[in-house]
Design a protein around this motif. Structure first.
Motif, short mmCIF file in Angstrom:
data_model
loop_
_atom_site.label_atom_id
_atom_site.label_comp_id
_atom_site.label_asym_id
_atom_site.label_seq_id
_atom_site.Cartn_x
_atom_site.Cartn_y
_atom_site.Cartn_z
N ARG A 85 0.83 -1.21 0.00
CA ARG A 85 0.00 0.00 0.00
C ARG A 85 0.86 1.26 0.00
NH1 ARG A 85 -4.46 2.81 0.67
NH2 ARG A 85 -4.83 4.12 2.47
N ALA A 86 1.92 1.26 0.79
CA ALA A 86 2.80 2.43 0.88
C ALA A 86 3.48 2.67 -0.47
CB ALA A 86 3.84 2.22 1.97
N ARG A 87 3.99 1.63 -1.09
CA ARG A 87 4.66 1.78 -2.38
C ARG A 87 3.70 2.25 -3.46
NH1 ARG A 87 7.90 -3.92 -2.21
NH2 ARG A 87 9.64 -3.26 -0.91
N THR A 88 2.49 1.70 -3.43
CA THR A 88 1.50 2.07 -4.43
C THR A 88 1.13 3.55 -4.30
OG1 THR A 88 0.60 -0.16 -4.41
CG2 THR A 88 -0.80 1.56 -5.34
N LEU A 89 0.91 4.01 -3.07
CA LEU A 89 0.56 5.42 -2.89
C LEU A 89 1.72 6.34 -3.23
CD1 LEU A 89 -1.72 5.40 0.26
CD2 LEU A 89 -2.31 6.08 -2.04
N ALA A 90 2.95 5.91 -2.96
CA ALA A 90 4.11 6.72 -3.33
C ALA A 90 4.21 6.83 -4.86
CB ALA A 90 5.39 6.11 -2.76
N LYS A 91 3.97 5.73 -5.54
CA LYS A 91 4.01 5.72 -7.00
C LYS A 91 2.89 6.59 -7.57
CE LYS A 91 4.00 2.48 -10.86
NZ LYS A 91 3.89 1.06 -11.25
N THR A 92 1.70 6.48 -6.99
CA THR A 92 0.57 7.28 -7.43
C THR A 92 0.85 8.76 -7.23
OG1 THR A 92 -0.92 5.50 -6.81
CG2 THR A 92 -1.91 7.65 -7.16
N ALA A 126 -2.15 14.22 -2.97
CA ALA A 126 -1.56 12.90 -3.22
C ALA A 126 -0.31 12.71 -2.37
CB ALA A 126 -1.23 12.75 -4.71
N LEU A 127 0.51 13.76 -2.28
CA LEU A 127 1.72 13.68 -1.45
C LEU A 127 1.35 13.51 0.02
CD1 LEU A 127 4.79 13.90 -1.10
CD2 LEU A 127 4.50 16.36 -0.94
N LYS A 128 0.32 14.21 0.46
CA LYS A 128 -0.10 14.11 1.86
C LYS A 128 -0.56 12.69 2.19
CE LYS A 128 -3.45 16.17 5.05
NZ LYS A 128 -4.57 17.11 5.17
N GLN A 129 -1.35 12.09 1.31
CA GLN A 129 -1.83 10.72 1.52
C GLN A 129 -0.66 9.74 1.56
OE1 GLN A 129 -4.93 9.65 2.19
NE2 GLN A 129 -5.56 11.79 2.23
N ALA A 130 0.26 9.88 0.62
CA ALA A 130 1.41 8.97 0.56
C ALA A 130 2.28 9.12 1.81
CB ALA A 130 2.24 9.26 -0.69
N THR A 131 2.50 10.36 2.23
CA THR A 131 3.32 10.61 3.41
C THR A 131 2.71 9.99 4.65
OG1 THR A 131 4.05 12.69 2.43
CG2 THR A 131 4.38 12.44 4.79
N THR A 170 14.52 4.90 4.75
CA THR A 170 13.94 4.61 3.44
C THR A 170 12.72 5.48 3.21
OG1 THR A 170 14.66 2.30 3.64
CG2 THR A 170 12.96 2.79 1.99
N VAL A 171 11.87 5.56 4.20
CA VAL A 171 10.64 6.34 4.08
C VAL A 171 10.98 7.82 3.97
CG1 VAL A 171 8.56 7.06 5.30
CG2 VAL A 171 9.19 4.66 5.21
N ARG A 172 11.89 8.29 4.78
CA ARG A 172 12.26 9.71 4.74
C ARG A 172 12.85 10.07 3.39
NH1 ARG A 172 14.75 9.82 10.84
NH2 ARG A 172 12.75 9.93 11.90
N ARG A 173 13.64 9.17 2.81
CA ARG A 173 14.21 9.41 1.49
C ARG A 173 13.12 9.52 0.43
NH1 ARG A 173 17.21 5.17 1.26
NH2 ARG A 173 15.80 3.92 0.01
N LYS A 174 12.14 8.60 0.49
CA LYS A 174 11.03 8.62 -0.47
C LYS A 174 10.22 9.91 -0.35
CE LYS A 174 10.27 3.63 -0.92
NZ LYS A 174 10.52 3.52 -2.35
N VAL A 175 9.91 10.30 0.88
CA VAL A 175 9.13 11.51 1.11
C VAL A 175 9.91 12.74 0.64
CG1 VAL A 175 8.14 13.01 2.89
CG2 VAL A 175 7.74 10.54 2.97
N ALA A 176 11.20 12.78 0.92
CA ALA A 176 12.02 13.91 0.51
C ALA A 176 12.06 14.04 -1.01
CB ALA A 176 13.44 13.76 1.05
N ARG A 177 12.17 12.91 -1.70
CA ARG A 177 12.22 12.95 -3.16
C ARG A 177 10.89 13.38 -3.76
NH1 ARG A 177 15.88 7.50 -4.28
NH2 ARG A 177 17.82 8.44 -3.56
N LEU A 178 9.80 12.88 -3.19
CA LEU A 178 8.48 13.29 -3.66
C LEU A 178 8.25 14.78 -3.42
CD1 LEU A 178 6.27 10.28 -2.51
CD2 LEU A 178 6.76 10.94 -4.87
#
Length: 95
Positions: free
Chosen positions: A30-37, A54-59, A75-83
């Protein structure tokens, strides 16, 4: 050949590990899918509000994955920072 537990306590631990693995798989997917979305929404949308939502939901989901121990915090912080960087690059006001 898979490990076959012999003792009752080992059987219980094996059952627990299978349950946890399934739960972690669901959370991670679910986390990966929302990050991709969110990434796709940021890239394709000209609507800043939709991209921010969309960013808020993924975060939110990604940080819950940290608290449940499913994903590593870095890992999560890196993904959020990139988004977030993508969002700010696209919608920042040009001087």
């Amino acid at each position: 050949m898979p490990h076959i537990p012999v003792h009752p306590s080992a059987e219980k631990r094996h059952r627990q590990s299978l349950k946890r693995a399934e739960r972690n798989r669901v959370v991670r997917t679910r986390a990966r899918t929302l990050a991709k979305t969110a990434a796709e929404t940021i890239a394709s949308s000209s609507d800043e509000a939709a991209a921010k939502e969309a960013l808020k939901q993924a975060t939110k989901v990604l940080y819950k994955a940290i608290s449940s121990g499913t994903m590593h915090r870095n890992t999560v912080r890196r993904k959020v920072a990139r988004l977030s960087a993508r969002l700010h690059r696209k919608f920042s006001k040009k001087a």
